[in-house]
Scaffold this motif. Structure first.
Motif, short mmCIF file in Angstrom:
data_model
loop_
_atom_site.label_atom_id
_atom_site.label_comp_id
_atom_site.label_asym_id
_atom_site.label_seq_id
_atom_site.Cartn_x
_atom_site.Cartn_y
_atom_site.Cartn_z
N ASP A 132 0.84 -1.21 0.00
CA ASP A 132 0.00 0.00 0.00
C ASP A 132 0.87 1.25 0.00
O ASP A 132 0.59 2.21 -0.73
CB ASP A 132 -0.94 0.02 1.21
N LEU A 133 1.91 1.25 0.82
CA LEU A 133 2.82 2.39 0.91
C LEU A 133 3.53 2.63 -0.42
O LEU A 133 3.62 3.75 -0.91
CB LEU A 133 3.83 2.17 2.03
N ALA A 134 4.02 1.53 -1.04
CA ALA A 134 4.72 1.66 -2.32
C ALA A 134 3.79 2.20 -3.39
O ALA A 134 4.17 3.09 -4.17
CB ALA A 134 5.30 0.30 -2.73
N VAL A 139 1.98 6.69 -6.90
CA VAL A 139 0.86 7.51 -7.38
C VAL A 139 1.10 8.97 -7.03
O VAL A 139 0.88 9.87 -7.83
CB VAL A 139 -0.47 6.99 -6.78
N LYS A 140 1.60 9.21 -5.80
CA LYS A 140 1.85 10.58 -5.35
C LYS A 140 2.91 11.26 -6.24
O LYS A 140 2.77 12.41 -6.60
CB LYS A 140 2.34 10.54 -3.89
N GLN A 141 3.93 10.52 -6.63
CA GLN A 141 4.99 11.09 -7.44
C GLN A 141 4.59 11.22 -8.90
O GLN A 141 5.14 12.03 -9.62
CB GLN A 141 6.26 10.26 -7.30
N LYS A 142 3.62 10.42 -9.33
CA LYS A 142 3.14 10.47 -10.71
C LYS A 142 2.37 11.78 -10.94
O LYS A 142 2.46 12.37 -11.99
CB LYS A 142 2.24 9.27 -10.99
#
Length: 143
Positions: A132-134, A139-142
């Protein structure tokens, strides 16, 4: 070689291996992993369109359209014009599609069991947390 690269390669290898395993297990019901994912999407999101599937699976509209077309040819899906937008069609599972969902879910359980075999309950929980963290990080960096 740096750690980040090695982790990314191992995750990529795991993903490819999971897809190959799913395709092997789904072959006996004449489906691919992508087609199975589409069936699951449409059973969980009734009244959806090809565009919705495209967005959900992060694939092109053309690829999603091809998946739906092949599932319609196999008589697992059908399409009707949308009552909200005449330019769009709504995708529905047929009786055969609903029958296939049961087998698809069994396949997913089989693959998941393989992945988790040999892990303790704590390791499974930690594995899920780290996955989940990965996913959240990528997604956050995308965006």
């Amino acid at each position: 070689m740096n750690t980040e690269y090695l982790f990314a390669r191992k995750i990529l290898t795991l993903g490819k291996t999971i897809i190959a395993n799913r395709n092997d297990n789904l072959r006996n019901i004449n489906l691919t992993a992508e087609q199975a994912d589409a069936l699951i999407y449409f059973v969980e999101n009734p009244g959806s369109s090809i565009r919705n599937l495209s967005n959900y699976l992060s694939i092109t509209h053309q690829t999603a359209s091809g998946i739906v077309k092949r599932l319609c040819e196999k008589e697992a899906l059908s399409m009707t014009p949308s009552t909200k937008d005449g330019r769009c069609s709504v995708v529905h599972l047929t009786d055969l599609g609903n029958d296939l969902i049961t087998q698809v879910k069994q396949n997913g359980t089989h693959t998941g069991a393989k992945i988790l075999s040999g892990m303790s309950a704590d390791e499974k929980e930690q594995f899920e947390h780290l996955l989940d963290l990965a996913l959240a990080n990528i997604v956050k960096q995308k965006g």
